[in-house]
Design an enzyme around this catalytic site. Structure first.
Site, PDB file in Angstrom:
ATOM      1  N   LYS A 149       0.263   4.189  -0.266  1.00  0.00           N
ATOM      2  CA  LYS A 149      -0.301   5.415   0.359  1.00  0.00           C
ATOM      3  C   LYS A 149      -0.097   6.636  -0.772  1.00  0.00           C
ATOM      4  O   LYS A 149      -0.163   6.191  -1.814  1.00  0.00           O
ATOM      5  CB  LYS A 149       0.111   5.669   1.634  1.00  0.00           C
ATOM      6  CG  LYS A 149      -0.089   4.527   2.543  1.00  0.00           C
ATOM      7  CD  LYS A 149       0.097   4.598   3.899  1.00  0.00           C
ATOM      8  CE  LYS A 149      -0.224   3.211   4.671  1.00  0.00           C
ATOM      9  NZ  LYS A 149      -0.056   3.287   6.403  1.00  0.00           N
TER      10      LYS A 149
ATOM     11  N   HIS B  38      -9.409   1.641   5.009  1.00  0.00           N
ATOM     12  CA  HIS B  38      -8.183   1.563   5.615  1.00  0.00           C
ATOM     13  C   HIS B  38      -8.577   2.516   6.858  1.00  0.00           C
ATOM     14  O   HIS B  38      -8.972   3.626   6.654  1.00  0.00           O
ATOM     15  CB  HIS B  38      -7.187   2.039   4.577  1.00  0.00           C
ATOM     16  CG  HIS B  38      -5.789   1.905   5.059  1.00  0.00           C
ATOM     17  ND1 HIS B  38      -5.270   2.943   6.079  1.00  0.00           N
ATOM     18  CD2 HIS B  38      -4.823   1.208   4.998  1.00  0.00           C
ATOM     19  CE1 HIS B  38      -4.016   2.689   6.398  1.00  0.00           C
ATOM     20  NE2 HIS B  38      -3.885   1.529   5.897  1.00  0.00           N
TER      21      HIS B  38
ATOM     22  N   GLU C 129      -6.577   4.780   8.049  1.00  0.00           N
ATOM     23  CA  GLU C 129      -6.413   6.276   7.759  1.00  0.00           C
ATOM     24  C   GLU C 129      -7.608   6.819   6.922  1.00  0.00           C
ATOM     25  O   GLU C 129      -7.991   8.108   7.173  1.00  0.00           O
ATOM     26  CB  GLU C 129      -5.181   6.546   6.639  1.00  0.00           C
ATOM     27  CG  GLU C 129      -3.725   6.085   7.568  1.00  0.00           C
ATOM     28  CD  GLU C 129      -2.562   5.672   7.013  1.00  0.00           C
ATOM     29  OE1 GLU C 129      -3.014   5.587   5.639  1.00  0.00           O
ATOM     30  OE2 GLU C 129      -1.667   5.132   7.282  1.00  0.00           O
TER      31      GLU C 129
ATOM     32  N   GLY D 131       5.235   1.204   4.530  1.00  0.00           N
ATOM     33  CA  GLY D 131       6.584   1.595   4.237  1.00  0.00           C
ATOM     34  C   GLY D 131       7.580   0.577   3.656  1.00  0.00           C
ATOM     35  O   GLY D 131       8.384   0.793   2.811  1.00  0.00           O
TER      36      GLY D 131
ATOM     37  N   SER E 233       3.577  -2.156  10.113  1.00  0.00           N
ATOM     38  CA  SER E 233       5.096  -2.449  10.360  1.00  0.00           C
ATOM     39  C   SER E 233       5.537  -3.828   9.903  1.00  0.00           C
ATOM     40  O   SER E 233       6.514  -4.310  10.508  1.00  0.00           O
ATOM     41  CB  SER E 233       5.635  -2.027  11.869  1.00  0.00           C
ATOM     42  OG  SER E 233       5.183  -0.690  11.987  1.00  0.00           O
TER      43      SER E 233
ATOM     44  N   GLY F 179       2.842   2.320  10.675  1.00  0.00           N
ATOM     45  CA  GLY F 179       3.951   3.281  10.318  1.00  0.00           C
ATOM     46  C   GLY F 179       4.674   3.859  11.873  1.00  0.00           C
ATOM     47  O   GLY F 179       5.438   4.682  11.773  1.00  0.00           O
TER      48      GLY F 179
ATOM     49  N   ASN G 177       1.027  -1.175  -0.088  1.00  0.00           N
ATOM     50  CA  ASN G 177       0.061   0.036  -0.007  1.00  0.00           C
ATOM     51  C   ASN G 177       0.828   1.193   0.100  1.00  0.00           C
ATOM     52  O   ASN G 177       1.570   1.736   0.914  1.00  0.00           O
ATOM     53  CB  ASN G 177      -0.797   0.137   1.135  1.00  0.00           C
ATOM     54  CG  ASN G 177      -1.517   1.246   1.295  1.00  0.00           C
ATOM     55  OD1 ASN G 177      -1.683   2.112   0.518  1.00  0.00           O
ATOM     56  ND2 ASN G 177      -2.454   1.347   2.588  1.00  0.00           N
TER      57      ASN G 177
ATOM     58  N   GLU H  22      -5.315  -4.646  10.568  1.00  0.00           N
ATOM     59  CA  GLU H  22      -4.245  -3.918  10.695  1.00  0.00           C
ATOM     60  C   GLU H  22      -4.428  -3.186  12.279  1.00  0.00           C
ATOM     61  O   GLU H  22      -5.122  -1.894  12.377  1.00  0.00           O
ATOM     62  CB  GLU H  22      -4.006  -2.685   9.818  1.00  0.00           C
ATOM     63  CG  GLU H  22      -3.794  -3.331   8.395  1.00  0.00           C
ATOM     64  CD  GLU H  22      -3.205  -2.257   7.301  1.00  0.00           C
ATOM     65  OE1 GLU H  22      -2.141  -2.728   7.029  1.00  0.00           O
ATOM     66  OE2 GLU H  22      -3.932  -1.230   7.065  1.00  0.00           O
TER      67      GLU H  22
HETATM   68  P1  13P Z   1       3.128   0.435   7.469  1.00  0.00           P
HETATM   69  O1  13P Z   1       3.584  -0.945   6.763  1.00  0.00           O
HETATM   70  O2  13P Z   1       4.116   1.595   6.986  1.00  0.00           O
HETATM   71  O3  13P Z   1       3.175  -0.041   9.010  1.00  0.00           O
HETATM   72  O4  13P Z   1       1.619   0.660   7.185  1.00  0.00           O
HETATM   73  C1  13P Z   1       0.643  -0.544   7.282  1.00  0.00           C
HETATM   74  C2  13P Z   1      -0.346  -0.119   6.307  1.00  0.00           C
HETATM   75  O5  13P Z   1      -1.097   0.903   6.801  1.00  0.00           O
HETATM   76  C3  13P Z   1      -0.715  -0.800   5.232  1.00  0.00           C
HETATM   77  O6  13P Z   1      -2.004  -0.641   4.810  1.00  0.00           O
END
Ligand code: 13P
Length: 253
Positions: A11, A95, A97, A235, A213, A173, A9, A167
């Site tokens: 983002k 998601h 976010e 990430g 993560s 993150g 992802n 998640e």
């Molecule tokens: P990270 O892998 O950066 O922690 O992000 C997870 C995420 O939100 C994937 O959708």
């Protein structure tokens, strides 16, 4: 036997050139999709180019969001019809976010799940608890209720084709990963919720990812767990070399 699915992802990261360079590098090295489903979910802007660049390869392209209506006066939105028309395969919905910053609700997530199937897109349905909810002992009730709401009125067949991504919000993150045992336990609860709505048989087929993560250093342990069938990765999906390591772990899981 559930086939592992590794989804990046991205983002709101990358320029068009960076996105194209990434898929051109990865597409020649991606493991066969007999062993692992490899997906990259890019910003909407790059989707047509990336779908074109990956045609005939085992790298699938997904969107990070969509509207549930097929068309209409929704400035700035992208519809399931538009995604399907250009050949997108997957779409991330719900998601954390988007739930936090863009008013995504359990109801809109459910509407999007139905819209995805209506247009032959595979939804990756995200669920997860906040740190406060975890500390209050509400993880299982929160996640189970999100799963049930998101999958409401899907057919059993659609449920088996859904991917659910667990998640925990506090692990996104932050560099804090849930332990493999904790992640597995909650993914097991996701499976239980699916079994309650549909059946044990359906729940056994539905793939459940862990996200938060995930990186090359911890992916193998996570994927070795009974209820973790893949990873949704932010990430660590941005660099081709790192993403390829995740895919390799998926192919060997
Ligand atoms: P990270 O892998 O950066 O922690 O992000 C997870 C995420 O939100 C994937 O959708």
């Amino acid at each position: 036997m559930r086939k592992p699915i590794i989804a990046g992802n991205w983002k709101m990261y990358k320029t068009l050139k960076e996105a194209v360079d990434f898929v051109n590098e990865v597409k020649t090295q991606v493991p066969t999709n007999e062993k692992v489903d490899a997906v990259v979910c890019s910003p909407a802007l790059f989707l047509p180019t990336l779908v074109e660049a990956t045609k005939g390869t085992d790298l699938a392209i997904g969107a990070q969001n969509m509207h549930y209506e097929t068309e209409g006066a929704f400035t700035g939105e992208v519809s399931p019809v538009q995604l399907a028309d250009i050949g997108v395969s997957y779409v991330v919905i719900g998601h954390s976010e988007r739930r936090e910053y863009f008013n995504e609700t359990d109801e809109s997530v459910n509407a999007k799940a139905h819209a995805a199937f209506a247009h032959h897109l595979k939804p990756i349905i995200c669920v997860g608890e906040t740190l406060e909810e975890r500390e209050a002992g509400q993880t299982v009730s929160k996640v189970a209720s999100q799963v049930k709401a998101a999958m409401k009125d899907l057919t059993a067949e659609q449920a088996t084709q859904s991917v659910v991504a667990y998640e925990p919000i506090w692990a996104i993150g932050t560099g804090k990963t849930a332990t493999a045992a904790d992640a597995n336990e909650v993914c097991g609860e996701v499976r239980k919720a699916i079994a309650e709505v549909f059946s044990e048989e359906v729940a056994e087929q539905t793939r459940i990812q862990y996200g938060g993560s995930v990186k090359p250093a911890n992916v193998e342990e996570l994927l070795s767990m009974e209820h973790i069938d893949g990873a949704l990765v932010g990430g660590a999906s941005l660099e081709a070399a790192s993403y390829l390591k995740l895919l390799e772990a998926g192919a060997n899981a």
